[in-house]
Design a protein around this motif. Structure first.
Motif, PDB file in Angstrom:
ATOM      1  N   PHE A  36       0.826  -1.203   0.000  1.00 26.66           N
ATOM      2  CA  PHE A  36       0.000   0.000   0.000  1.00 26.66           C
ATOM      3  C   PHE A  36       0.865   1.259   0.000  1.00 26.66           C
ATOM      4  O   PHE A  36       0.459   2.312  -0.485  1.00 26.66           O
ATOM      5  CB  PHE A  36      -0.915  -0.026   1.227  1.00 26.66           C
ATOM      6  N   LEU A  49       8.905  14.242   4.710  1.00 21.92           N
ATOM      7  CA  LEU A  49       9.897  14.676   5.696  1.00 21.92           C
ATOM      8  C   LEU A  49      11.328  14.388   5.230  1.00 21.92           C
ATOM      9  O   LEU A  49      12.291  14.734   5.918  1.00 21.92           O
ATOM     10  CB  LEU A  49       9.625  14.023   7.044  1.00 21.92           C
ATOM     11  N   SER A 279      12.955   5.162   9.060  1.00 22.54           N
ATOM     12  CA  SER A 279      11.604   5.379   9.570  1.00 22.54           C
ATOM     13  C   SER A 279      10.597   4.395   8.982  1.00 22.54           C
ATOM     14  O   SER A 279      10.065   3.540   9.672  1.00 22.54           O
ATOM     15  CB  SER A 279      11.189   6.814   9.286  1.00 22.54           C
ATOM     16  N   PHE A 284       7.418  -0.602   9.231  1.00 26.15           N
ATOM     17  CA  PHE A 284       6.739  -1.693   8.536  1.00 26.15           C
ATOM     18  C   PHE A 284       7.276  -3.061   8.939  1.00 26.15           C
ATOM     19  O   PHE A 284       6.601  -4.065   8.780  1.00 26.15           O
ATOM     20  CB  PHE A 284       6.873  -1.515   7.013  1.00 26.15           C
TER      21      PHE A 284
ATOM     22  N   ALA B  96       7.288  12.639  13.698  1.00 25.27           N
ATOM     23  CA  ALA B  96       6.333  13.038  12.654  1.00 25.27           C
ATOM     24  C   ALA B  96       6.354  12.004  11.522  1.00 25.27           C
ATOM     25  O   ALA B  96       5.299  11.584  11.031  1.00 25.27           O
ATOM     26  CB  ALA B  96       6.687  14.423  12.123  1.00 25.27           C
ATOM     27  N   ALA B  97       7.568  11.572  11.133  1.00 28.18           N
ATOM     28  CA  ALA B  97       7.683  10.558  10.081  1.00 28.18           C
ATOM     29  C   ALA B  97       7.049   9.246  10.537  1.00 28.18           C
ATOM     30  O   ALA B  97       6.399   8.553   9.754  1.00 28.18           O
ATOM     31  CB  ALA B  97       9.150  10.343   9.721  1.00 28.18           C
ATOM     32  N   GLN B  98       7.246   8.923  11.817  1.00 33.86           N
ATOM     33  CA  GLN B  98       6.662   7.691  12.338  1.00 33.86           C
ATOM     34  C   GLN B  98       5.139   7.716  12.226  1.00 33.86           C
ATOM     35  O   GLN B  98       4.513   6.745  11.805  1.00 33.86           O
ATOM     36  CB  GLN B  98       7.070   7.492  13.801  1.00 33.86           C
ATOM     37  N   GLN B 100       3.391   9.394  10.081  1.00 33.15           N
ATOM     38  CA  GLN B 100       3.025   9.255   8.674  1.00 33.15           C
ATOM     39  C   GLN B 100       3.105   7.802   8.221  1.00 33.15           C
ATOM     40  O   GLN B 100       2.282   7.335   7.441  1.00 33.15           O
ATOM     41  CB  GLN B 100       3.931  10.138   7.821  1.00 33.15           C
ATOM     42  N   ASN B 101       4.094   7.077   8.731  1.00 36.17           N
ATOM     43  CA  ASN B 101       4.198   5.669   8.373  1.00 36.17           C
ATOM     44  C   ASN B 101       3.090   4.839   9.009  1.00 36.17           C
ATOM     45  O   ASN B 101       2.639   3.855   8.426  1.00 36.17           O
ATOM     46  CB  ASN B 101       5.575   5.124   8.777  1.00 36.17           C
ATOM     47  N   LEU B 102       2.654   5.233  10.198  1.00 31.07           N
ATOM     48  CA  LEU B 102       1.542   4.512  10.837  1.00 31.07           C
ATOM     49  C   LEU B 102       0.254   4.739  10.043  1.00 31.07           C
ATOM     50  O   LEU B 102      -0.602   3.860   9.984  1.00 31.07           O
ATOM     51  CB  LEU B 102       1.377   4.957  12.292  1.00 31.07           C
ATOM     52  N   ILE B 103       0.124   5.931   9.420  1.00 31.49           N
ATOM     53  CA  ILE B 103      -1.037   6.168   8.551  1.00 31.49           C
ATOM     54  C   ILE B 103      -1.009   5.153   7.415  1.00 31.49           C
ATOM     55  O   ILE B 103      -2.020   4.546   7.082  1.00 31.49           O
ATOM     56  CB  ILE B 103      -1.009   7.600   7.972  1.00 31.49           C
ATOM     57  N   LEU B 104       0.205   4.951   6.840  1.00 32.71           N
ATOM     58  CA  LEU B 104       0.347   4.009   5.730  1.00 32.71           C
ATOM     59  C   LEU B 104       0.124   2.570   6.153  1.00 32.71           C
ATOM     60  O   LEU B 104      -0.216   1.729   5.335  1.00 32.71           O
ATOM     61  CB  LEU B 104       1.751   4.140   5.123  1.00 32.71           C
ATOM     62  N   GLN B 126      -2.613  15.236   9.142  1.00 31.23           N
ATOM     63  CA  GLN B 126      -2.656  14.259   8.043  1.00 31.23           C
ATOM     64  C   GLN B 126      -3.355  12.979   8.488  1.00 31.23           C
ATOM     65  O   GLN B 126      -4.149  12.404   7.755  1.00 31.23           O
ATOM     66  CB  GLN B 126      -1.240  13.923   7.578  1.00 31.23           C
TER      67      GLN B 126
END
Lengths: 315, 352
Positions: A36, A49, A279, A284, B96-98, B100-104, B126
């Motif tokens: 995804f 970022l 990150s 993941f 902040a990046a973390q 965003q990755n959790l959103i994904l 976001q």
């Protein structure tokens, strides 16, 4: 100077291809773990970022080109963020003036380092506390708001290509042209390779050093602006992690600490790889909580060690 | 073009998902009516904890509390998945990046102990616009779309002074230990203490030192000022610094003042030692179990329950009578904690 490394041939080629290879590897791992994420929205979220990291890496690249290191770039970015979240919003002219002034300060630091022949590590380490202190003075409590236009710019959604990738391509093209495509760019790189020869040819080393540091200040300021456009609000401690990330990005991208050997395109890919690996990949992979911090370090070491291995084998 | 196609695709996908999830909810509701369970709406939900620091006993206990309550909720089929994420450094952009990755990773809710009250707002927004519930606790965020869970630090500061007045009715000189400078927690506890002191003019703070909620820092900084201080009757503190204060007084051979403690195992163990000759004091701190409370808040919101955006939970305090029972339950080097049950959390949420 590494006399044994051939100027042309396999090693320089490997040096250019390696960042692309690491980047592809990290992307492949991410695609397997979370399909995804490989989408328009996915790249937007994973990489926006990375834009400030790329710009910080470019700032560091200019300094490294002249055989110096900038340990203050992270706190300088934090300072820029604080100025952008306060004055640039309320009084744009004053804000822009301060940012311009800080770039001039950067150029003067270059002059000081050249004039007194000071180690750049010491000067910039000192400056890191100065920038940090100024950031706290400007914004004592976290808060403030980024200018509207900056948030709009960073939230830009072009057709087809996600904005972070577009930004990475533009930054890579511009810096590659500056350092590799112009004659003064060649002089800048040569000052890191053989300063005495450059001076004997009639170029002012003082001016070269000032130009390199001014470019670092300019890209550091751009990095801070990009960062505040994404986070929307400031914090004096925001940039602390960027100093070392930027150095790692340059090295991962095929640059050398000495000799003026740098690769702008490689460094952009290095910065992208680092931000993805530290990150997205980590999130993941679903590492157990107790091991996450260590896993992050391990990923970075593996990614950076691959470069050393390939370099050694080819050289 | 691709962007448009993409958004059309997303729209269709969203509509299908909505239909499927509605059908799923209806069928699950039927099933749960039969089974008698009450968590129909959240059985398929995923909740993540985003944390930026794990380097002290309080944070460790906070992570453990979230993990154990989350694991049990998964086993009980209340939610589908609960994961804990800690960033490698304390830097704001990393967290902040973390997020965003959790959103994904398509979590339905993100529970957040924030590295900055304001600089995560972009990422939090976001997440909200991706339809994710964001619940911040302890170090909260100012972004309005997120929920905020805090402890009544101000009341904790005021109560400290009241307890001290009970233990030292004659009053006298006080030493204040402050927390990490510039944090909202430090400002609130200090504010509570200052307010409390207005009601008890017999006390006077003669010196304040920084302890950073850390025994070693507190001991070092107090040792440096002790020789110059008049006799001290009490120490008001912020937790994690009381044992260090006791050590500093002992090393300087000064009489032992009434030191307000902060629920750490070393502090309560010291209290137990001192108790033998009749020493009395009071201990209070924020329970790391606030993370489990935040978990239940996220679950309740996902369940469609009305939950106010700002929730204050009580601090955890121990008195002369009950601290020893608690001390047995705290691991060495740990801190007193209280995991919340779903029922316990609902009671606080609905109390208003």
């Amino acid at each position: 100077m590494e006399a044994s490394a051939p100027r042309f041939g396999v090693a320089p080629l490997a040096r250019t291809l390696l960042p692309a290879f690491s980047l592809a590897l990290v992307l492949a791992a991410i695609a397997t773990l979370n399909p995804f994420a490989i989408s328009y929205m996915g790249f937007n979220l994973m990489l926006n970022l990375a834009i400030p990291i790329i710009l910080a890496t470019m700032a560091q690249l200019f300094v490294i080109t002249g055989n110096d290191l900038d340990l203050s770039i992270g706190s300088f970015i934090g300072f820029v963020c604080c100025v952008a979240a306060t004055w640039l919003t309320t009084d744009p002219l004053l804000g822009a003036g301060i940012l311009l002034g800080s770039i001039i300060v950067y150029a003067l630091l270059g002059a000081l380092i050249h004039w007194r022949n000071l180690p750049s590590i010491v000067v910039t380490l000192g400056m890191s506390f100065v920038w940090q202190g100024l950031a706290v003075l400007v914004l004592p409590d976290p808060g403030g708001a980024a200018p509207e236009w900056l948030m709009t710019l960073m939230g830009f959604q072009p057709y087809f290509i996600p904005f972070p990738i577009l930004a990475a391509i533009v930054v890579a093209a511009v810096t590659h042209f500056l350092l590799m495509g112009t004659s003064y760019g060649a002089i800048l790189r040569a000052s890191g390779g053989n300063a005495a020869a450059v001076a004997r040819a009639g170029w002012s080393l003082l001016r070269i050093k000032m130009a390199l540091f001014a470019l670092a200040g300019l890209f550091g300021a751009l990095s801070g602006l990009a960062l505040i456009g994404i986070t929307t609000s400031g914090d004096a401690n925001i940039g602390s992690g960027y100093t070392l990330l930027a150095i790692a990005g340059v090295i991962l991208g095929g640059g050398e600490f000495v000799g003026g050997r740098v690769s702008p395109i490689g460094a952009v890919m290095g910065a992208l790889t680092l931000s993805l690996a530290s990150s997205s990949l980590l999130t993941f992979m679903q590492v157990p909580p107790d091991w996450q911090v260590a896993a992050n370090g391990a990923i970075l070491i593996i990614v950076l060690a691959a470069r050393a291995l390939i370099n050694r084998r080819k050289a | 073009m691709m962007g448009q196609l993409y958004s059309v695709g997303r729209n269709i996908e969203a509509k299908v998902m909505k239909f499927v999830s509605k059908a799923l909810i209806v069928s699950l509701m039927g099933a749960s009516l039969l089974a008698g369970a009450a968590h129909a709406a959240t059985t398929d939900k995923k909740i993540a904890l985003s944390n930026n620091y794990a380097g002290n006993s309080w944070r460790q206990a906070m992570l453990k509390s979230f993990e154990s309550v989350g694991k049990k909720a998964v086993a009980d089929k209340v939610v589908a998945k609960v994961d804990v994420f800690t960033t490698a450094d304390r830097a704001v952009p990393t967290q902040a990046a973390q997020i965003q990755n959790l959103i994904l990773q398509r979590y339905n809710a993100i529970v957040l102990n924030a590295s900055s009250p304001s600089a995560l707002n972009g990422a939090v927004r976001q997440a909200c616009s991706a339809g994710i519930i964001v619940v911040s606790f302890d170090s909260i965020v100012t972004e309005p779309c997120a929920w905020r869970i805090t402890v009544d630090y101000n009341a904790m500061g005021r109560q400290q002074v009241a307890e001290l007045a009970r233990l030292q009715p004659k009053g006298g000189n006080l030493l204040e230990i402050r927390g990490l400078a510039g944090t909202s927690t430090d400002a609130k506890i200090h504010g509570g203490i200052t307010e409390g002191l207005k009601n008890y003019p017999q006390f006077k703070v003669v010196r304040s030192v920084t302890g950073d909620w850390d025994q070693t820092t507190a001991q070092k900084n107090i040792s440096a000022v002790l020789p110059s201080l008049p006799p001290i009757v009490g120490v008001v503190s912020q937790g994690g610094d009381g044992y260090g204060a006791a050590q500093a007084f002992a090393a300087a051979r000064k009489p032992r003042p009434t030191i307000m403690l902060g629920n750490r195992q070393d502090e309560l163990a010291w209290w137990q030692q001192q108790k033998q000759d009749g020493y009395r004091t009071w201990s209070a701190s924020i329970s790391p179990g606030i993370s489990s409370f935040a978990f239940w808040v996220a679950q309740q919101i996902l369940d469609g329950k009305p939950v106010p955006k700002d929730i204050t939970i009580p601090y955890l305090a121990f008195t002369q009578e009950n601290f020893e029972a608690e001390l047995k339950a705290i691991p060495k080097g740990g801190v007193a904690s209280k995991d919340y049950t779903q029922a316990g959390a609902i009671a606080i949420i609905t109390k208003k």
